[in-house]
Motif scaffolding. Structure first.
Motif, PDB file in Angstrom:
ATOM      1  N   SER A 170      48.638  35.291  29.697  1.00  0.00           N
ATOM      2  CA  SER A 170      47.836  34.090  29.961  1.00  0.00           C
ATOM      3  C   SER A 170      46.665  33.953  28.991  1.00  0.00           C
ATOM      4  N   TYR A 171      46.131  35.098  28.547  1.00  0.00           N
ATOM      5  CA  TYR A 171      44.998  35.075  27.624  1.00  0.00           C
ATOM      6  C   TYR A 171      45.427  34.927  26.164  1.00  0.00           C
ATOM      7  N   LEU A 172      46.665  35.318  25.858  1.00  0.00           N
ATOM      8  CA  LEU A 172      47.119  35.300  24.464  1.00  0.00           C
ATOM      9  C   LEU A 172      48.338  34.402  24.285  1.00  0.00           C
ATOM     10  N   GLN A 173      48.272  33.221  24.879  1.00  0.00           N
ATOM     11  CA  GLN A 173      49.395  32.288  24.821  1.00  0.00           C
ATOM     12  C   GLN A 173      49.771  31.924  23.391  1.00  0.00           C
ATOM     13  N   HIS A 174      48.774  31.766  22.519  1.00  0.00           N
ATOM     14  CA  HIS A 174      49.028  31.318  21.148  1.00  0.00           C
ATOM     15  C   HIS A 174      49.652  32.411  20.285  1.00  0.00           C
ATOM     16  N   ILE A 175      49.569  33.661  20.723  1.00  0.00           N
ATOM     17  CA  ILE A 175      50.096  34.779  19.941  1.00  0.00           C
ATOM     18  C   ILE A 175      51.553  35.081  20.292  1.00  0.00           C
ATOM     19  N   LEU A 176      51.911  34.918  21.558  1.00  0.00           N
ATOM     20  CA  LEU A 176      53.230  35.335  22.029  1.00  0.00           C
ATOM     21  C   LEU A 176      54.321  34.331  21.648  1.00  0.00           C
ATOM     22  N   THR A 177      54.694  34.378  20.391  1.00  0.00           N
ATOM     23  CA  THR A 177      55.767  33.526  19.883  1.00  0.00           C
ATOM     24  C   THR A 177      57.120  34.140  20.225  1.00  0.00           C
ATOM     25  N   THR A 178      58.189  33.388  20.009  1.00  0.00           N
ATOM     26  CA  THR A 178      59.536  33.882  20.309  1.00  0.00           C
ATOM     27  C   THR A 178      59.886  35.150  19.532  1.00  0.00           C
ATOM     28  N   PRO A 179      59.577  35.250  18.217  1.00  0.00           N
ATOM     29  CA  PRO A 179      59.881  36.492  17.495  1.00  0.00           C
ATOM     30  C   PRO A 179      59.177  37.711  18.090  1.00  0.00           C
ATOM     31  N   ILE A 180      57.929  37.539  18.522  1.00  0.00           N
ATOM     32  CA  ILE A 180      57.198  38.663  19.116  1.00  0.00           C
ATOM     33  C   ILE A 180      57.836  39.088  20.428  1.00  0.00           C
ATOM     34  N   ILE A 181      58.198  38.101  21.250  1.00  0.00           N
ATOM     35  CA  ILE A 181      58.839  38.400  22.537  1.00  0.00           C
ATOM     36  C   ILE A 181      60.175  39.106  22.313  1.00  0.00           C
ATOM     37  N   ASN A 182      60.929  38.677  21.295  1.00  0.00           N
ATOM     38  CA  ASN A 182      62.221  39.309  20.996  1.00  0.00           C
ATOM     39  C   ASN A 182      62.048  40.764  20.595  1.00  0.00           C
ATOM     40  N   GLU A 183      61.061  41.054  19.749  1.00  0.00           N
ATOM     41  CA  GLU A 183      60.843  42.435  19.307  1.00  0.00           C
ATOM     42  C   GLU A 183      60.344  43.307  20.458  1.00  0.00           C
ATOM     43  N   LEU A 184      59.485  42.739  21.301  1.00  0.00           N
ATOM     44  CA  LEU A 184      58.990  43.455  22.475  1.00  0.00           C
ATOM     45  C   LEU A 184      60.148  43.787  23.407  1.00  0.00           C
ATOM     46  N   THR A 185      61.035  42.831  23.603  1.00  0.00           N
ATOM     47  CA  THR A 185      62.206  43.024  24.457  1.00  0.00           C
ATOM     48  C   THR A 185      63.142  44.080  23.880  1.00  0.00           C
ATOM     49  N   ALA A 186      63.338  44.024  22.561  1.00  0.00           N
ATOM     50  CA  ALA A 186      64.252  44.961  21.898  1.00  0.00           C
ATOM     51  C   ALA A 186      63.750  46.400  22.021  1.00  0.00           C
ATOM     52  N   VAL A 187      62.459  46.612  21.807  1.00  0.00           N
ATOM     53  CA  VAL A 187      61.896  47.957  21.929  1.00  0.00           C
ATOM     54  C   VAL A 187      61.971  48.423  23.386  1.00  0.00           C
ATOM     55  N   GLY A 188      61.735  47.509  24.324  1.00  0.00           N
ATOM     56  CA  GLY A 188      61.903  47.836  25.740  1.00  0.00           C
ATOM     57  C   GLY A 188      63.332  48.259  26.040  1.00  0.00           C
ATOM     58  N   GLY A 189      64.281  47.647  25.345  1.00  0.00           N
ATOM     59  CA  GLY A 189      65.686  48.013  25.500  1.00  0.00           C
ATOM     60  C   GLY A 189      65.973  49.438  25.057  1.00  0.00           C
ATOM     61  N   LEU A 190      65.338  49.852  23.958  1.00  0.00           N
ATOM     62  CA  LEU A 190      65.502  51.235  23.497  1.00  0.00           C
ATOM     63  C   LEU A 190      64.970  52.229  24.521  1.00  0.00           C
ATOM     64  N   LEU A 191      63.848  51.863  25.133  1.00  0.00           N
ATOM     65  CA  LEU A 191      63.282  52.731  26.164  1.00  0.00           C
ATOM     66  C   LEU A 191      64.229  52.831  27.363  1.00  0.00           C
ATOM     67  N   LEU A 192      64.874  51.723  27.690  1.00  0.00           N
ATOM     68  CA  LEU A 192      65.849  51.746  28.787  1.00  0.00           C
ATOM     69  C   LEU A 192      67.059  52.615  28.442  1.00  0.00           C
ATOM     70  N   LEU A 193      67.462  52.598  27.164  1.00  0.00           N
ATOM     71  CA  LEU A 193      68.557  53.467  26.732  1.00  0.00           C
ATOM     72  C   LEU A 193      68.191  54.933  26.975  1.00  0.00           C
ATOM     73  N   GLY A 194      66.949  55.273  26.632  1.00  0.00           N
ATOM     74  CA  GLY A 194      66.474  56.633  26.870  1.00  0.00           C
ATOM     75  C   GLY A 194      66.490  56.982  28.345  1.00  0.00           C
ATOM     76  N   LEU A 195      66.082  56.017  29.176  1.00  0.00           N
ATOM     77  CA  LEU A 195      66.086  56.234  30.625  1.00  0.00           C
ATOM     78  C   LEU A 195      67.510  56.411  31.143  1.00  0.00           C
ATOM     79  N   GLY A 196      68.440  55.603  30.623  1.00  0.00           N
ATOM     80  CA  GLY A 196      69.836  55.716  31.036  1.00  0.00           C
ATOM     81  C   GLY A 196      70.408  57.087  30.720  1.00  0.00           C
ATOM     82  N   ILE A 197      70.044  57.618  29.553  1.00  0.00           N
ATOM     83  CA  ILE A 197      70.489  58.963  29.166  1.00  0.00           C
ATOM     84  C   ILE A 197      69.916  60.004  30.125  1.00  0.00           C
ATOM     85  N   ASN A 198      68.660  59.810  30.534  1.00  0.00           N
ATOM     86  CA  ASN A 198      68.043  60.720  31.512  1.00  0.00           C
ATOM     87  C   ASN A 198      68.757  60.651  32.855  1.00  0.00           C
TER      88      ASN A 198
END
Length: 224
Positions: A170-198
């Motif tokens: 809500s405070y950084l609406q102008h910063i959170l563009t689609t490319p940023i959200i995609n990269e954030l999501t992708a890195v979150g996906g890697l963390l989930l892969l690690g969790l799945g392995i655990n």
């Protein structure tokens, strides 16, 4: 914050049901359900990881994030706090810490959590988080039936994390563009892969120590 609050109570309710039915489920059923959750976590992680548009951002985010988390000893300190909480509530569950940490990562690293919080923070309706609440409610039943009451207490860091991410958006609406959200999501996906392995007990990965990678992903995606 409505979506996060609903999500909080969905985990509480689901965990309560899981604790009630725990004694009525054979160990083999609990084990196969847990393995199913592990496989599903891997699948979701792969889907999310493929959203990256810049592989270098993912690489440097994970490497620098892991180093930062290791230096800060995030996992070690979190486990210490979980053990302290376990003593405070006088729980005898041996899997209390594992249940709390595993559930928090599973509930909070998914794309629905990240995108849902950003969506609500940007002023849209919390539909995504409400849908996620339903899924988390059912997941918490299965998790609590195998890992115990620690799953219920994962609702506390969930509330802090998702609430903070919503306010951040809500405070950084102008910063959170689609490319940023995609990269954030992708890195979150890697963390989930690690969790799945655990979860599948293939290898122990310190996923909590990799959490700073999410911050690096936003920074790198913004500048590059």
């Amino acid at each position: 914050m409505i979506g996060t609050i609903v999500n909080f109570f969905a985990v509480i309710i689901g965990s309560s049901i899981g604790l009630i039915i725990h004694s009525k489920l054979p160990d083999r059923i609990v084990k196969i359900v847990f393995q199913g959750i592990g496989l599903l976590t891997l699948f979701i992680g792969i889907q999310m990881g493929l959203k990256t548009q810049n592989l270098l951002i993912m690489v440097f985010s994970i490497i620098l994030g892991s180093i930062t988390g290791e230096l800060l000893k995030i996992e070690e300190r979190t486990e210490r706090l979980a053990e302290l909480l376990k003593k405070r509530i006088k729980s005898k569950n041996e899997k209390f810490t594992e249940g709390l940490i595993t559930s928090f990562l599973l509930f909070c690293m998914g794309s629905m959590s990240i995108l849902g919080c950003i969506q609500e923070g940007l002023g849209s309706s919390p539909d995504l988080l409400l849908a996620k609440s339903t899924l988390d409610g059912f997941s918490s039943i299965a998790l609590a039936s195998s890992l115990g009451i620690g799953v219920m207490f994962s609702a506390i860091p969930l509330l802090i994390y998702q609430g903070g991410l919503t306010l951040f958006a809500s405070y950084l609406q102008h910063i959170l563009t689609t490319p940023i959200i995609n990269e954030l999501t992708a890195v979150g996906g890697l963390l989930l892969l690690g969790l799945g392995i655990n979860l599948l007990e293939i290898k122990k990965i310190k996923v909590l120590n990799m959490l700073p990678a999410l911050v690096y992903a936003v920074i790198f995606a913004y500048f590059f």
